[in-house]
Design an enzyme around this catalytic site. Sequence first.
Site, PDB file in Angstrom:
ATOM      1  N   ASP A  63       0.811  -1.224   0.000  1.00  0.00           N
ATOM      2  CA  ASP A  63       0.000   0.000   0.000  1.00  0.00           C
ATOM      3  C   ASP A  63       0.842   1.272   0.000  1.00  0.00           C
ATOM      4  OD1 ASP A  63      -2.871  -0.812   0.173  1.00  0.00           O
ATOM      5  OD2 ASP A  63      -2.114  -1.952   1.887  1.00  0.00           O
ATOM      6  N   ARG A 134      -8.041   3.246  11.886  1.00  0.00           N
ATOM      7  CA  ARG A 134      -6.604   3.439  11.682  1.00  0.00           C
ATOM      8  C   ARG A 134      -6.000   4.515  12.592  1.00  0.00           C
ATOM      9  NH1 ARG A 134      -5.231   1.699   6.386  1.00  0.00           N
ATOM     10  NH2 ARG A 134      -6.575  -0.060   5.880  1.00  0.00           N
ATOM     11  N   HIS A 164     -11.177   6.159   5.954  1.00  0.00           N
ATOM     12  CA  HIS A 164     -10.481   7.351   6.450  1.00  0.00           C
ATOM     13  C   HIS A 164     -11.448   8.536   6.440  1.00  0.00           C
ATOM     14  CE1 HIS A 164      -6.427   5.538   5.022  1.00  0.00           C
ATOM     15  NE2 HIS A 164      -6.375   5.603   6.346  1.00  0.00           N
ATOM     16  N   CYS A 251      -4.930  10.220  -1.300  1.00  0.00           N
ATOM     17  CA  CYS A 251      -3.965   9.275  -0.704  1.00  0.00           C
ATOM     18  C   CYS A 251      -2.680   9.157  -1.515  1.00  0.00           C
ATOM     19  CB  CYS A 251      -4.557   7.869  -0.635  1.00  0.00           C
ATOM     20  SG  CYS A 251      -6.169   7.753   0.075  1.00  0.00           S
TER      21      CYS A 251
HETATM   22  N1  GLY Z   1      -5.373   0.118   0.606  1.00  0.00           N
HETATM   23  C1  GLY Z   1      -5.219   1.323   1.286  1.00  0.00           C
HETATM   24  C2  GLY Z   1      -5.285   1.118   2.746  1.00  0.00           C
HETATM   25  O1  GLY Z   1      -6.110   0.325   3.153  1.00  0.00           O
HETATM   26  O2  GLY Z   1      -4.553   1.658   3.514  1.00  0.00           O
END
Ligand code: GLY
Length: 256
Positions: A63, A134, A164, A251
């Site tokens: 990623d 996250r 996110h 991103c």
């Molecule tokens: N595929 C991007 C993430 O999950 O961080």
Amino acid sequence: MTRRFTQAIVRTPSPSMIEGLTSADLGAPDFHLALEQHHQYIEALRQCGLKVTVLEPLDAYPDSCFVEDPALCTEHCAVITRPGAPSRRGEAALIKAAVGFFYDYMEQIEAPATLEAGDVMMVGSHYYIGLSDRTNQEGANQLIAHLRRYNMTGSVVPMKEMLHLKTGVSYLENNQMLVCGEFARNDMFSEFDCIEIPTEEAYAANSVWVNDKILTPAGFSQSHRLMREAGLELIELEMSEFQKLDGGLSCLSLRF
Ligand code: GLY
């Protein structure tokens, strides 16, 4: 006054990207098509006047082309994060030198905090921080403390559904904001001129302001009509292979 970006950092996708984290159920990405789309993305950043630093692919980190998550680049300092996804944690140390080349002041998010900067949305000198799977409260606390040292502020945004924060909300300068899903009609954003992205076009909610142009994923006609009606100038980009990895336009770069 709206500031302008002059620099961007991106990282070339690695063939291992096909093993990237995803919840999208859209199949595995086509690596070669992803490279082409990434090239077009870089060209769009250059078209917006940015000098683009392109980092080498990292095969050990599928990623790692999503460079926005391991670092936050503010006007006054950079913050190296501590990604919440265990498979992405090592990306932070590996972007530090590239970011440090541009910054005199560097800060670091430390354990037990987790923070991915896809959860951090800049509005002038204020930063909204989404509490996602996250990014935890300790991550938000540490980031707010770092921001304060440079006369910037931060606040947390509770969230339940999105990967996110910026999966569902994007600030496009001049008080304009895209909102979708759990962030639509959210009192926290009531002071902004919100454009509500239809849920069936949710991927378009992650669009990026770059020096008065809006980079937006191609193929979302309702959203694009609403954005054009609001006076926004769009650059549409094919992003299908990154969408398969839950990866949005924001991103794929650090912009500063
Ligand atoms: N595929 C991007 C993430 O999950 O961080």
